[in-house]
Motif scaffolding. Structure first.
Motif, PDB file in Angstrom:
ATOM      1  N   ALA A 193       0.781  -1.242   0.032  1.00 24.68           N
ATOM      2  CA  ALA A 193      -0.280   0.149   0.061  1.00 24.68           C
ATOM      3  C   ALA A 193       0.997   1.242   0.020  1.00 24.68           C
ATOM      4  CB  ALA A 193      -0.832  -0.088   1.142  1.00 24.68           C
ATOM      5  N   ILE A 194       1.863   1.333   1.090  1.00 25.99           N
ATOM      6  CA  ILE A 194       2.623   2.478   0.956  1.00 25.99           C
ATOM      7  C   ILE A 194       3.325   2.663  -0.391  1.00 25.99           C
ATOM      8  CG2 ILE A 194       4.854   3.307   2.265  1.00 25.99           C
ATOM      9  CD1 ILE A 194       3.788   1.824   4.534  1.00 25.99           C
ATOM     10  N   ASN A 195       3.886   1.693  -0.854  1.00 32.01           N
ATOM     11  CA  ASN A 195       4.762   1.926  -2.360  1.00 32.01           C
ATOM     12  C   ASN A 195       3.886   2.562  -3.425  1.00 32.01           C
ATOM     13  OD1 ASN A 195       7.341   1.593  -1.253  1.00 32.01           O
ATOM     14  ND2 ASN A 195       7.101  -0.729  -1.356  1.00 32.01           N
ATOM     15  N   GLY A 196       2.589   2.338  -3.347  1.00 38.63           N
ATOM     16  CA  GLY A 196       1.693   3.311  -4.085  1.00 38.63           C
ATOM     17  C   GLY A 196       1.226   4.462  -3.903  1.00 38.63           C
ATOM     18  N   SER A 222       9.507   5.487  -0.658  1.00 34.89           N
ATOM     19  CA  SER A 222      11.070   5.835  -0.696  1.00 34.89           C
ATOM     20  C   SER A 222      11.760   4.903  -1.343  1.00 34.89           C
ATOM     21  CB  SER A 222      11.653   6.426   0.449  1.00 34.89           C
ATOM     22  OG  SER A 222      11.741   5.280   1.478  1.00 34.89           O
ATOM     23  N   LEU A 223      12.877   5.002  -1.604  1.00 36.71           N
ATOM     24  CA  LEU A 223      13.887   3.937  -1.931  1.00 36.71           C
ATOM     25  C   LEU A 223      13.947   2.806  -0.886  1.00 36.71           C
ATOM     26  CD1 LEU A 223      16.268   2.803  -4.006  1.00 36.71           C
ATOM     27  CD2 LEU A 223      17.778   4.084  -2.554  1.00 36.71           C
ATOM     28  N   GLN A 224      13.905   3.175   0.444  1.00 36.08           N
ATOM     29  CA  GLN A 224      14.045   2.210   1.570  1.00 36.08           C
ATOM     30  C   GLN A 224      12.629   1.159   1.630  1.00 36.08           C
ATOM     31  OE1 GLN A 224      16.816   2.374   2.568  1.00 36.08           O
ATOM     32  NE2 GLN A 224      17.202   4.276   1.424  1.00 36.08           N
ATOM     33  N   THR A 225      11.489   1.967   1.492  1.00 34.21           N
ATOM     34  CA  THR A 225      10.326   1.134   1.456  1.00 34.21           C
ATOM     35  C   THR A 225      10.330   0.251   0.053  1.00 34.21           C
ATOM     36  OG1 THR A 225       8.757   2.777   0.406  1.00 34.21           O
ATOM     37  CG2 THR A 225       8.985   2.948   2.600  1.00 34.21           C
ATOM     38  N   GLN A 226      10.902   0.930  -1.031  1.00 41.14           N
ATOM     39  CA  GLN A 226      10.513  -0.019  -2.263  1.00 41.14           C
ATOM     40  C   GLN A 226      11.586  -1.073  -2.526  1.00 41.14           C
ATOM     41  OE1 GLN A 226      10.578   3.361  -4.637  1.00 41.14           O
ATOM     42  NE2 GLN A 226       8.691   3.398  -5.168  1.00 41.14           N
ATOM     43  N   GLU A 227      12.817  -0.849  -1.906  1.00 45.20           N
ATOM     44  CA  GLU A 227      13.835  -1.932  -1.926  1.00 45.20           C
ATOM     45  C   GLU A 227      14.449  -2.471  -0.736  1.00 45.20           C
ATOM     46  OE1 GLU A 227      16.726  -0.559  -4.981  1.00 45.20           O
ATOM     47  OE2 GLU A 227      15.140   0.069  -6.286  1.00 45.20           O
ATOM     48  N   ARG A 228      15.052  -1.479   0.174  1.00 43.92           N
ATOM     49  CA  ARG A 228      15.763  -1.879   1.215  1.00 43.92           C
ATOM     50  C   ARG A 228      15.135  -2.896   2.271  1.00 43.92           C
ATOM     51  NH1 ARG A 228      18.296  -0.514  -2.009  1.00 43.92           N
ATOM     52  NH2 ARG A 228      20.016   1.098  -2.061  1.00 43.92           N
ATOM     53  N   LEU A 229      13.806  -2.118   2.637  1.00 41.44           N
ATOM     54  CA  LEU A 229      12.917  -2.984   3.531  1.00 41.44           C
ATOM     55  C   LEU A 229      12.486  -4.238   3.120  1.00 41.44           C
ATOM     56  CD1 LEU A 229      11.321   0.124   4.995  1.00 41.44           C
ATOM     57  CD2 LEU A 229      12.574  -1.579   6.376  1.00 41.44           C
ATOM     58  N   PRO A 230      11.938  -4.399   2.114  1.00 41.23           N
ATOM     59  CA  PRO A 230      11.402  -5.591   1.531  1.00 41.23           C
ATOM     60  C   PRO A 230      12.664  -6.587   0.988  1.00 41.23           C
ATOM     61  CG  PRO A 230      10.959  -4.012  -0.205  1.00 41.23           C
ATOM     62  CD  PRO A 230      11.521  -3.127   0.921  1.00 41.23           C
ATOM     63  N   GLN A 231      13.638  -6.015   0.548  1.00 41.04           N
ATOM     64  CA  GLN A 231      14.701  -6.899  -0.003  1.00 41.04           C
ATOM     65  C   GLN A 231      15.703  -7.401   1.088  1.00 41.04           C
ATOM     66  OE1 GLN A 231      16.327  -5.053  -3.556  1.00 41.04           O
ATOM     67  NE2 GLN A 231      14.519  -4.850  -4.554  1.00 41.04           N
ATOM     68  N   GLU A 232      16.096  -6.515   1.970  1.00 41.92           N
ATOM     69  CA  GLU A 232      17.056  -7.087   3.022  1.00 41.92           C
ATOM     70  C   GLU A 232      16.533  -7.151   4.188  1.00 41.92           C
ATOM     71  OE1 GLU A 232      19.871  -7.085   1.572  1.00 41.92           O
ATOM     72  OE2 GLU A 232      19.491  -6.380  -0.230  1.00 41.92           O
ATOM     73  N   VAL A 233      15.457  -6.551   4.696  1.00 42.42           N
ATOM     74  CA  VAL A 233      15.061  -6.499   5.921  1.00 42.42           C
ATOM     75  C   VAL A 233      14.090  -7.576   6.304  1.00 42.42           C
ATOM     76  CG1 VAL A 233      13.806  -5.266   8.059  1.00 42.42           C
ATOM     77  CG2 VAL A 233      15.362  -3.975   6.625  1.00 42.42           C
ATOM     78  N   LEU A 234      12.845  -7.544   5.470  1.00 41.88           N
ATOM     79  CA  LEU A 234      11.902  -8.733   5.472  1.00 41.88           C
ATOM     80  C   LEU A 234      12.167  -9.884   5.197  1.00 41.88           C
ATOM     81  CD1 LEU A 234       8.646  -6.901   4.154  1.00 41.88           C
ATOM     82  CD2 LEU A 234       9.254  -6.939   6.388  1.00 41.88           C
ATOM     83  N   THR A 235      13.276 -10.162   4.277  1.00 41.74           N
ATOM     84  CA  THR A 235      13.864 -11.319   4.025  1.00 41.74           C
ATOM     85  C   THR A 235      14.950 -11.895   5.229  1.00 41.74           C
ATOM     86  OG1 THR A 235      15.734 -10.411   2.701  1.00 41.74           O
ATOM     87  CG2 THR A 235      13.816 -10.812   1.572  1.00 41.74           C
ATOM     88  N   ARG A 236      15.569 -11.081   6.080  1.00 37.07           N
ATOM     89  CA  ARG A 236      16.420 -11.184   6.936  1.00 37.07           C
ATOM     90  C   ARG A 236      17.795 -11.405   6.246  1.00 37.07           C
ATOM     91  NH1 ARG A 236      14.055  -8.302  10.272  1.00 37.07           N
ATOM     92  NH2 ARG A 236      15.466  -9.185  12.039  1.00 37.07           N
TER      93      ARG A 236
END
Length: 302
Positions: free
Chosen positions: A184-187, A192-206
């Protein structure tokens, strides 16, 4: 990309210079004074202290008007001082040119460079060389301006990451799947770059493996806090608060940790980890004594 020019390469580890020469057709040199014929020299070193050490060794051998370009994420005040000193003693220009874009940008040649130079002629002289490895070059101001902009950029990067993680943890606690929230936030306007890439790709995946080390990010955030303190003395600083969290992460995380592990400071405080499909039902407390990963999965949203 620079017709008629030959690239000389020096590294404190000679084997790395030879590897570069073999792969890219440059000419490896064993001693810094062999760089004397160069008109533009690009340095990429860990801190301003190394910048000064190498520059002081190089400058006496260079022709007047030569340009030393620092791609280090350096200290603006140290950069200004070094630029003035080298020019007054040797006629050598010291230009700060930190880069942004990460490992992928470096490999693809799509970096953004933030240029600081005291003279327009020096900025224009180095521009074609910098454009050989950068997609965008922005003249930010006099010497030190590029390093200041880079530090603030990286502090903003961390602030976005930490604010996003904090918001997702709060939503997870009330039963919202972090992955659904990011969709929802990314639409929406909070993306931001962090919600679009870093949080889903690095944090949620651990995974925590973007490729930029936490100690380097902590250094940049420390510099940014100094820039803010100088520019806004006495003000309550959001950037400095984010920078302080990054410093705490540096003290608590492994030495070789990725900078995205800064979110773990917040996770430890609330006793939950961000994971896709993980949510804590509204009003439900994490199990006492349970590890963070177990507590974050105590309930799953439908």
């Amino acid at each position: 990309k620079l017709p008629g020019r030959r690239c000389l390469v020096w590294n404190r580890t000679e084997s790395k210079a030879r590897e570069h020469a073999a792969e890219h057709g440059s000419l490896a040199v064993e001693a810094l004074d062999r760089m004397a014929p160069a008109e533009v020299l690009v340095m990429c070193l860990p801190t301003s202290a190394e910048d000064a050490l190498v520059a002081e060794r190089l400058a006496p051998h260079l022709a007047r008007g030569a340009c030393l370009v620092s791609c280090t994420s350096g200290e603006p005040a140290a950069t200004r001082q070094l630029a003035e000193s080298l020019h007054s003693r040797f006629g050598v220009h010291f230009v700060d040119c930190p880069v942004s874009g990460g490992p992928r940008g470096a490999s693809a040649g799509t970096l953004t460079c933030m240029l600081g130079a005291n003279e327009d002629s020096a900025a224009e002289r180095v521009r074609p060389v910098v454009q050989a490895f950068a997609k965008k070059v922005v003249r930010c101001g006099p010497a030190g301006a590029g390093h200041a902009v880079k530090a603030i950029n990286n502090a903003m990067n961390c602030a976005h990451l930490l604010v996003g993680a904090e918001g997702l943890l709060a939503l997870q606690h009330m039963g919202v799947d972090p992955e659904v929230a990011l969709d929802a936030i990314n639409g929406s306007s909070g993306r931001s770059l962090q919600t679009q890439e870093r949080l889903p790709q690095e944090v949620l995946t651990r995974r925590f493996a973007y490729g930029f080390k936490l100690p380097l990010m902590a250094k940049d955030c420390r510099i940014a806090a100094g820039v803010v303190a100088d520019g806004l003395p006495g003000a309550t600083s959001l950037l400095s608060s984010a920078a302080a969290t990054v410093q705490q992460a540096l003290a608590e995380e492994p030495e070789d940790a990725d900078y995205t592990r800064a979110v773990c400071v917040i996770e430890r405080k609330v006793g939950s980890e961000l994971r896709p499909g993980a949510a804590i039902a509204a009003g439900e407390a994490p199990e006492d004594g349970a590890p963070a990963s177990k507590r974050s999965r105590s309930a799953t949203s439908a």
